[in-house]
Design an enzyme around this catalytic site. Structure first.
Site, PDB file in Angstrom:
ATOM      1  N   TYR A  30       0.792  -1.192  -0.015  1.00  0.00           N
ATOM      2  CA  TYR A  30       0.047  -0.235   0.083  1.00  0.00           C
ATOM      3  C   TYR A  30       0.813   1.213   0.030  1.00  0.00           C
ATOM      4  O   TYR A  30       2.212   1.047   0.624  1.00  0.00           O
ATOM      5  CB  TYR A  30      -0.817  -0.108   1.101  1.00  0.00           C
ATOM      6  CG  TYR A  30      -2.068  -1.083   1.310  1.00  0.00           C
ATOM      7  CD1 TYR A  30      -1.791  -2.364   1.275  1.00  0.00           C
ATOM      8  CD2 TYR A  30      -3.381  -0.643   0.973  1.00  0.00           C
ATOM      9  CE1 TYR A  30      -2.872  -3.422   1.460  1.00  0.00           C
ATOM     10  CE2 TYR A  30      -4.419  -1.652   0.921  1.00  0.00           C
ATOM     11  CZ  TYR A  30      -3.892  -3.016   1.014  1.00  0.00           C
ATOM     12  OH  TYR A  30      -5.008  -3.928   1.053  1.00  0.00           O
ATOM     13  N   GLU A  31       0.558   2.302  -0.710  1.00  0.00           N
ATOM     14  CA  GLU A  31       1.329   3.596  -0.784  1.00  0.00           C
ATOM     15  C   GLU A  31       1.695   4.176   0.301  1.00  0.00           C
ATOM     16  O   GLU A  31       2.632   5.096   0.424  1.00  0.00           O
ATOM     17  CB  GLU A  31       0.846   4.459  -1.800  1.00  0.00           C
ATOM     18  CG  GLU A  31      -0.406   5.334  -1.449  1.00  0.00           C
ATOM     19  CD  GLU A  31      -0.980   5.885  -2.596  1.00  0.00           C
ATOM     20  OE1 GLU A  31      -0.635   5.693  -3.788  1.00  0.00           O
ATOM     21  OE2 GLU A  31      -2.179   6.575  -2.274  1.00  0.00           O
ATOM     22  N   SER A  32       0.957   3.946   1.504  1.00  0.00           N
ATOM     23  CA  SER A  32       1.419   4.395   2.914  1.00  0.00           C
ATOM     24  C   SER A  32       2.778   3.735   3.374  1.00  0.00           C
ATOM     25  O   SER A  32       3.228   4.455   4.291  1.00  0.00           O
ATOM     26  CB  SER A  32       0.411   3.989   3.837  1.00  0.00           C
ATOM     27  OG  SER A  32       0.558   2.617   3.864  1.00  0.00           O
ATOM     28  N   GLY A  33       3.459   2.544   2.479  1.00  0.00           N
ATOM     29  CA  GLY A  33       4.742   2.261   2.918  1.00  0.00           C
ATOM     30  C   GLY A  33       4.990   0.972   3.578  1.00  0.00           C
ATOM     31  O   GLY A  33       5.851   0.627   3.795  1.00  0.00           O
TER      32      GLY A  33
END
Lengths: 257, 286, 286, 257
Positions: free
Chosen positions: D50-53
Site C-alpha cells: 500500500y502506498e503508505s509504505g
C-alpha cells in the site's frame, strides 16, 4: 606546567574551538579525538555526527574506523549513508566540519588524492571521501594538521576540496554560501583567515613555539596577525581526559586479532 | 526471488567475468567471506564499485580479479594505505587498475538513484575542486526553477551486489541493523544480488515496525555464512577486529607476504573458516 | 533547538498569517489538535501543503484560514469527498481557494528534496496526463547521460511543518514509529516546526538502532498533547477512529452543521479535550 | 449457483486475475478487497504493498484508509513514503498496479480530477494521488470500475493518468516501457486491450449479462472480441471468504466513534 607533546597541544587547541551547542561532522583520527575531548570537558552537549550515519553519538573509546559499532551503540540513532549526505550534510544541518589532508595551501585548499600527477602518481592517497562536499556544505570548517614543508605547500598537486580557493571573494564567487575554513589548528600554531585576503594567518603560537619554527615548517611565506597571542598551555584536566581517552582506545583496539 | 544457496553456488551463479560488482559495507557488515569465494573462483576483469574499498578490495585487486575501481575513499581506515591498491595504481601490479573517482556524496547519491530507477542523480557538490577534471562522468544540470547549477552523475546500476547482513528468514527476507551504509541501495540498484547472513531464522525478530528489511523478491541468493564479515563486524554478533586491520598493514605491504597470506587463508580455506569469529555479543542479537 | 511549549505558545510563535504550512501525516499521526489551535487563533491567508488533505484541512479551509492548497489527493479516505474543500473550490465559500495540484510521487519527491536542501527534485513521472497543463511548476529536465526527459518540480520549503508523533524525550528528540509518511522530510524541509506528541518521556525506548528520530536541534517546539491525532491514530496508543471519519461526511456536508460542530468542538474547547482518546493499546507503546 | 451481487462478481473476477507470485500496489476499496480475496484463496504468497509504505502486508480486515494501523502491524516492514515512491514504485519493483476512477475512456485513460472544466469544475474530485506514476511505473495495470454512462465516457474531462493514450503504439511513443492496462474488470464484463488498436475489448461477460447491457452502460460503441467467454460464476468458497472479509471489516470500522 605539565609536560605534553605538540600533537596533544594540537588536539586540545582544536577541542577548545568547539562550543557546547555545535553540531559537528567528525572525521577519524585527530578530529575525532578533539571532538570527544570537547564533549568530555567543556562541551558535554555537543552533537557529534560521523558519516557512517551515527547521529549524536557518544563513544566511550575513539573509533578506529568511521563506522565502529561503538559509534552506533551510543548514538541517538543511525541513518543510511545516502540520507546522511542528503538530509544532514547537504541539508545544511552541520555547523562545523573537520578536515585534514596530505597537503594544504595558504588558502586552506586541501589535497587528499595524489602526490604527483593524477595519471602517474608518486603516491596514491586514499582520496577525497566526504571532503569535497563537507568543505562546501558545513557552516564552517576546522582543519587539523601537523605542520611540515611536505604538507604545507605553495601549490597543491591536486585540489580535492576547496578552502578559500584563490582568496578574497573567490569562494563566494563559486556560489558557495558557507564560511569555509575558519580555523587551521596545527602542532605549532593556530591560523585564521585574514578577513580580506582569506590567507590563513597565524593568530596564536603554541607555548614555546617561535615564528621561525612556523616558517621553517611551511612552504609559503607565513603571514602573522597584527596581534599574535600565545595559546594557553594544556590544563592538567585536559591532558588527563585526553590521555585516558587514548589509553582506553588503545586497550580496546588491541584486543586479540 | 531469493534462493537459499551455498556460497559457492551463489557466486558461481551470480558473478561472472567482466561484471560490474559492488561488495558494499560501510565499515560494518563487509562481505569478506563472499569476497574470498570470488577470489577462489578466479573471476577476472571485474569493475569493482565501492564507497570505501578496504581490505577485501585490496585482496581482490592484489589477486588480479579487477581491472577497474569506482570509489570515493580507498584506505585502511585509521591505519593508512591499501598497499595492494597502491601497487596496482602506482606500478600496475599484478595488472593495471583504471580508476573512476568520486566523492562520498556522489557515490551515495549514485546508489540512491540506482535504487530509485533513475538514470542519474543530482546534488550540490563537486564545487571548485579538481575531481571533475579527471572524471568525465561528473556533469552539471541547471535547476529549471532557480538556475542553480547542480552536480549530476550517472546512477550506479551494478550487475551484482554482494552484501552481508545479520539475518534472513527461510523465505529469504533479509534484515539489517546498525550502521546501514548503502547496502539496501546497492542491492536494489543491481541486476543480481548475493546476501550472506550470520544466520537463517524461522522468524525475523519483531524489533521495529520500520526495520530495515530487503524482501525476498528483491534478492537472488541468500547464504548462511556465520562470521562472514570478519574482520569487519556484525552488530549484535561480533565486534570489528581493529587489531586485524592494523595487522593487515604488515601483511599487505609486500607482495610475497600478501600472496602467502592469501594462499593460506583464502585459497586453501572455505567459508566455514569464518564460523570461529561469530558469537552473539549484545542486545541487538536478541 | 527544541523547546517544550504549550500548544497555544507553540502555534502563536511558529505560525503566522500568510505562512506556507505543512500539517503532515499519511493517515497516521495527523496533527488534529494543532490544527484546531490554528483555527482558534484565527490564522488567515495560509498556503496549506499536504499530500492527502483530509478532515483537518477540510476544517481549516471551511473556517477561512486558507487561501491556497498544494496537494495530490483531497478526499475523506474510503468515504468520499471533503465537502468544505469542494465548497471552497466549486463555490468560493467561505473564500476562494487556489489549487496547486500534483501527484503523490511529485509531492513525496518535493518534500525529500526540501529535506535534502536541494532547489528541485527530479523523477520519472507526469507522462502523458493533463496535470502539467494546469500546473506551471511541473517542468522537464534532460538527463545529461541518457537523454531521458525527467519531470522536475520545485522542492517544498514550507515556513512551518506541524506533525504529531508518539514520543519525545525531555531534550526534545522525537521518535516516530509505524506509518511514517513524509513527516520527517516535512520537518527537515521547513524553516520552523511544531511537533505534538502523545507523551514526553525521560528516555526514548531502545527499540531499534535505526529508529526514526528527529533530533532536538531540528525542531522548534515540542508539545505534549495526548490524543492529539484523533480521529487519526497513534500506533501503540489508539486506533484510527474510522467511524468518526464516516460521521464527518454528514457533519461537513452542510455549512451550518459544519459551523455548529466547529463551534462546539474546536472554538469552545482546548487541546486537553483530546486526552480522552489516548490509551496505550499495543506492543509498540513499550 | 449461489446468489451474488454484480459488485461481488467484479471483485471475484479481479481476484482471479492475480497470481501467487505477483507483487501488487493496492488501492483502497475494490482493489483492496480483490487483492486480499486473492491472498485468502488461491494466492497466499501474493505480496501486497500500500502506498503508505507497508510492504508485504496481510491485513485481517480491509483498511478504510490507505494507512490504517492494521496494514502496518501485519506488514513485513513499513518504509517512508518518499522511499515507497522512489525505490519501490519508480524502481520498477511492482508487477501489478490497481486503478479506478470517476471516468474512463475506451483506451483506459482515467480521470479522477474534475468533472467539467478544471478551472470551473462541476464536481471537484479528490485528484490523482499516486495514479499518474502508478499508471506508468507498474509492470501492468488492472482497472476495477462499475459500469455506467457517466463513468464510461467517450471523452474524459481531464486525463489524470494514462492508459493506452490514443491507442496503437501511442503509449510506447511517450517513452513508457510498461504494459499499461491489461485488464478492465467491471460489474458486467472483463475487458482486455485489443493487441493492435489497444482499445479495451470485452473478452468475457459475467453470467447473465448481455452485450446490450454492456453497451447501454458504456459511452462509446463497445468492441467485443471474436470469442467472448462467460465469466465463471463465483464459487461458494469465493463468496464465503469475500463476505466474511467484508463482515469483519464492517464490524471493525463501526466500533464506537
Amino acid at each position: 606546567m605539565a609536560d605534553y607533546k605538540p600533537t596533544e597541544m594540537m588536539t586540545i587547541a582544536a577541542a577548545r574551538a568547539l562550543r557546547n551547542d555545535d553540531v559537528c561532522f567528525v572525521g577519524i583520527g585527530q578530529p575525532s579525538a578533539a571532538c570527544n575531548l570537547a564533549r568530555l570537558t567543556h562541551a558535554p552537549d555537543i552533537v557529534l555526527i560521523y558519516e557512517s550515519g551515527t547521529l549524536a553519538t557518544k563513544p566511550n573509546v575513539l573509533p578506529l574506523s568511521i563506522g565502529d559499532g561503538e559509534l552506533c551503540e551510543t548514538a541517538l540513532t543511525t541513518v543510511p549513508v545516502p540520507e546522511m549526505f542528503r538530509y544532514w550534510l547537504q541539508g545544511s544541518r552541520i555547523k562545523v566540519g573537520f578536515l585534514g589532508g596530505a597537503q594544504i595551501d595558504k588558502f586552506a585548499n586541501l589535497n587528499t588524492t595524489v602526490v604527483g600527477p593524477y595519471d602517474k602518481p608518486k603516491v596514491r592517497l586514499p582520496g577525497g571521501g566526504g571532503a569535497p562536499e563537507i568543505a562546501t556544505s558545513c557552516g564552517e570548517i576546522f582543519i587539523i594538521m601537523a605542520q611540515g614543508k611536505r604538507s604545507f605547500v605553495d601549490r597543491l598537486d591536486f585540489v580535492t576540496s576547496i578552502g578559500h580557493v584563490a582568496g578574497g571573494d573567490s569562494r563566494a564567487r563559486l556560489g558557495v554560501k558557507t564560511k569555509g575554513p575558519t580555523k587551521l589548528i596545527t602542532d605549532l600554531a593556530l591560523f585564521e583567515p585574514d578577513p580580506e585576503t582569506k590567507e590563513m594567518t597565524v593568530v596564536s603560537l603554541h607555548p614555546g613555539v617561535t615564528r621561525a619554527q612556523v616558517q621553517d615548517n611551511t612552504g609559503w611565506p607565513v603571514k602573522f596577525a597584527a596581534q599574535v597571542a600565545e595559546t594557553p598551555p594544556p590544563t592538567a584536566r585536559e591532558l588527563e581526559v585526553l590521555r585516558e581517552l587514548h589509553a582506553r582506545t588503545n586497550r580496546a583496539h588491541s584486543e586479540a586479532a | 526471488m531469493a534462493r537459499i544457496s551455498s556460497l559457492s553456488e551463489a557466486i558461481t551463479d551470480a558473478v561472472r567475468d567482466g561484471d560490474t560488482l559492488a561488495l558494499e559495507g560501510f565499515t560494518h557488515l563487509i562481505p569478506h567471506a563472499a569476497g574470498h569465494e570470488i577470489v577462489r573462483q578466479g573471476r577476472k576483469g571485474l569493475t569493482l564499485i565501492r564507497m570505501t574499498p578496504d581490505l577485501i578490495y585490496d585482496q581482490l585487486i592484489g589477486m588480479g580479479c579487477a581491472s577497474r575501481l569506482v570509489f570515493s575513499w580507498g584506505g585502511n581506515p585509521g591505519v593508512g594505505s591499501l598497499h595492494r591498491l597502491r601497487d596496482a595504481v602506482e606500478n600496475g601490479w599484478p595488472q593495471k587498475l583504471e580508476l573512476e573517482e568520486h566523492s562520498h556524496a556522489a557515490m551515495a547519491n549514485a546508489y540512491e538513484a540506482g535504487a530509485a530507477g533513475l538514470p542519474c542523480a543530482i546534488f550540490r557538490g563537486y564545487i571548485g575542486g579538481d575531481l571533475p577534471k579527471v572524471n568525465a562522468k561528473i556533469k552539471r544540470v541547471t535547476c529549471p526553477f532557480t538556475g542553480e547549477e547542480l552536480a549530476a552523475i550517472p546512477a550506479h546500476r551494478p550487475d551484482v551486489a554482494v552484501i552481508h547482513a545479520q539475518r534472513a528468514d527461510r523465505a529469504g527476507n533479509v534484515m539489517i541493523e546498525g550502521v546501514l551504509g548503502v547496502q539496501k541501495e546497492a542491492v536494489l540498484a543491481s541486476k543480481r544480488s548475493v546476501v550472506t547472513v550470520e544466520e537463517i531464522v524461522d522468524e525475523l525478530p519483531e524489533r521495529s515496525l520500520n526495520a530495515v528489511v530487503l524482501p525476498y523478491w528483491t534478492i537472488q541468493h541468500v547464504v548462511a555464512v556465520p562470521g562472514g564479515a570478519f574482520p569487519s563486524y556484525a552488530q549484535g554478533y561480533y565486534a570489528r577486529n581493529n587489531a586485524f586491520y592494523k595487522k593487515w598493514d604488515d601483511i599487505a605491504r609486500e607482495r610475497d607476504t600478501f600472496l602467502a597470506w592469501m594462499k593460506a587463508n583464502v585459497l586453501e580455506k572455505g567459508p566455514e573458516a569464518f564460523a570461529q569469529y561469530t558469537r552473539k555479543t549484545r542486545a541487538a542479537a536478541d
